[in-house]
Design an enzyme around this catalytic site. Structure first.
Site, short mmCIF file in Angstrom:
data_model
loop_
_atom_site.label_atom_id
_atom_site.label_comp_id
_atom_site.label_asym_id
_atom_site.label_seq_id
_atom_site.Cartn_x
_atom_site.Cartn_y
_atom_site.Cartn_z
N LYS A 66 0.67 -1.23 -0.13
CA LYS A 66 0.07 0.06 -0.07
C LYS A 66 1.02 1.24 -0.09
O LYS A 66 0.27 2.32 -0.28
CB LYS A 66 -1.05 -0.04 1.01
CG LYS A 66 -0.32 -0.12 2.52
CD LYS A 66 -1.65 -0.10 3.38
CE LYS A 66 -1.12 -0.21 4.88
NZ LYS A 66 -1.69 -0.82 5.84
N ARG A 67 2.12 1.14 0.36
CA ARG A 67 2.88 2.25 0.12
C ARG A 67 3.51 2.63 -1.37
O ARG A 67 4.04 3.57 -1.52
CB ARG A 67 4.23 1.97 0.83
CG ARG A 67 4.14 2.55 2.37
CD ARG A 67 5.29 1.88 3.26
NE ARG A 67 5.68 0.81 3.22
CZ ARG A 67 4.93 -0.25 4.14
NH1 ARG A 67 4.10 0.13 4.98
NH2 ARG A 67 5.24 -1.46 4.15
#
Ligand code: GLU
Length: 488
Positions: free
Chosen positions: A256-257
């Site tokens: 998700k980064r």
């Protein structure tokens, strides 16, 4: 309407992740294909991490993709929809407790008064004996007198895992068979009265009459507990399909980064929602028509079938995504492309509204075949809205510093001044005739003209852009270029 009822059940603890979008899309396509119902349910029981703004961001992501829900929570001023709500777990706690109490009354669950210390000791003993931790407390078989004797002491509600074997008939993973003795009696309500995920998800799916539970394959190991709970609660068992994760370009789970994990990053990057749904579905589904990659939303609904869902995770491929975006941009009408690029032009500080809607549609049309993303419209058209202030250095060296450049550009300027009508066809014919009679290649005329009119070496077709720019502006820019070449 068919009886198909499917759902996406995100936890609003962040933005809409590309993997969640894929799961949502597969459920949505199946609902739309079958005339069924697509439900959005927010699993917001983690009060620490769930936030209203995340729920909003998720809904916004789904809305941008055009994944509309038939039943779901209130969003953006639209009230909750559907008869089997509420559609937020935080508002359904009474239902979970009611169903847990039913399991208790039927002896399918029991009250466990073990203290934390007792449970820790069991866990340590199991670790020392190198076996998985199991509940070995006395409460599974406690008598009603023993339970009554505990009075108001806090207790967890544990599910009494029955003997036997449990099968999950998974549409993607095949049949998964598990001996029930592998499954510990798990807690469904914590001593503080909080219902836990397994109970909540099954009660929701059961009471919302979900027919197909299609979700990420990280939930496959949970599914056996869910099947046991479905049966114990007497709900109709849904079909299961556990879908592979989306992997990044290196083959790791799409963190998700990473840029692009948030679906709305693609909107910011100038991708069409049509492209993203087309691309994302291909990460988990193969069309029957071999090799076909380009699908509109309607074509996807038409072609979609569950039997072509894939078992292995697909790697993200930015090149393919870019290619698809170009294809979808070409499929738009010029008017639709105009409407989508208008806010981008304005955001870039270009006064697009100074032009008529018809003119802007023509401008969109001449860029349509060329721009890979909507954002590229700015570099392809900024010269329409402001004067040329600088020329690309490399192109200057090549075209303006070439032998005889002043004479050539001046001759082209005179030719432009004398054409009978200012349109694409006339300009093209004039340039071609001049190239033929002079012995220069067409490119030797086109490139310096493009540089003079736009300041750049790439952009829309020269004669198209010249027509739209208008004769006066073109002549003025040719004059400016001639002066500039002379100054070199
Ligand atoms: N809330 C779960 C998740 O976000 C989904 C659970 C389910 O689909 O059953 O992974």
């Amino acid at each position: 309407m068919s009886n198909v009822r499917v759902r996406i059940a995100p936890s609003p603890t962040g933005f809409l992740h590309i993997g969640t979008a894929k799961t949502a899309l597969i459920n949505w396509l199946f609902a739309r294909k079958t005339g069924g119902t697509f439900i959005l349910r927010l699993e917001d029981t983690d009060v620490e991490r769930s936030k209203d703004e995340y729920a909003e961001a998720m809904c916004e992501g789904l809305q941008w993709l055009g994944i509309d829900w038939d039943e779901g929570p209130e969003f953006g001023g639209v009230p909750e929809k559907g008869a089997l709500g509420p559609y937020k777990q935080s508002m359904r706690k009474d239902l979970y407790i009611q169903e847990a109490n039913r399991l208790l009354a039927e002896g399918k669950a029991y009250k466990c008064f073990c203290t934390k210390e007792e449970l820790d000791a069991m866990r340590e003993k199991a670790a020392a004996e190198k076996r998985p931790p199991r509940y070995e407390g006395p409460w599974r078989d406690a008598s009603s007198e023993q339970v009554a004797a505990m009075g108001d002491a806090p207790y967890a509600v544990r599910f009494r895992v029955p003997e036997g074997v449990t099968e999950i008939l998974d549409l993607v993973q095949g049949t998964v068979r598990i001996e029930n003795k592998e499954i510990d009696d798990f807690i469904i309500v914590k001593p503080n009265g909080e219902p836990l995920f397994h109970l909540a998800v099954v009660v929701d799916d059961g009471l919302m009459q979900i027919t197909h539970v299609m979700r990420g394959d990280d939930h496959l190991t949970n599914a056996v507990r869910h099947v046991l709970l479905f049966k114990a609660l007497g709900y109709a068992l849904p079909q299961f399909a556990h879908l592979p994760m989306v992997l990044d370009e290196t083959g790791k789970k799409y963190s998700k980064r990473l840029h692009g994990a948030n679906v709305l990053d693609w909107r910011d990057d100038g991708y069409l929602p049509e492209t993203i749904i087309n691309y994302v579905v291909l990460l988990g589904w193969t069309p029957a028509e071999e090799g076909r990659e380009l699908f509109s939303r309607e074509e996807l609904i038409e072609a979609f079938t569950l039997d072509r869902l894939g078992q292995s995770a697909a790697k993200f491929d930015l090149k393919k995504l870019q290619w698809l975006n170009g294809q979808h941009i070409r499929r738009l009408t010029p008017e639709s492309l105009r409407d989508r690029v208008l806010p981008i032009l304005q955001k870039a500080g270009l006064d697009a509204l100074s032009k008529s809607p018809e003119w802007l549609a023509k401008m969109a049309a001449i860029c349509q075949e060329k721009i890979p993303t909507l954002n590229d419209i700015v570099a392809y058209t900024d010269f329409f809205f402001r004067d040329v202030e600088a020329y690309e250095e490399k192109a200057v060296n090549k075209h303006f510093k070439a032998e005889g450049a002043v004479e050539r550009v001046s001759a082209l300027r005179e030719m432009m001044a004398s054409v009978a009508t200012w349109d694409h066809d006339t300009l093209k014919a004039a340039y071609e005739a001049k190239a033929a009679e002079s012995g220069f290649s067409l490119g030797q005329f086109v490139h310096p003209t493009r540089l003079a009119l736009t300041g750049k070496s790439v952009g829309p077709g020269l004669f198209e852009l010249a027509e739209l720019l208008g004769k006066d502006t073109c002549l003025a820019r040719m004059d400016k270029a001639i002066a500039y070449i002379k100054s070199l």
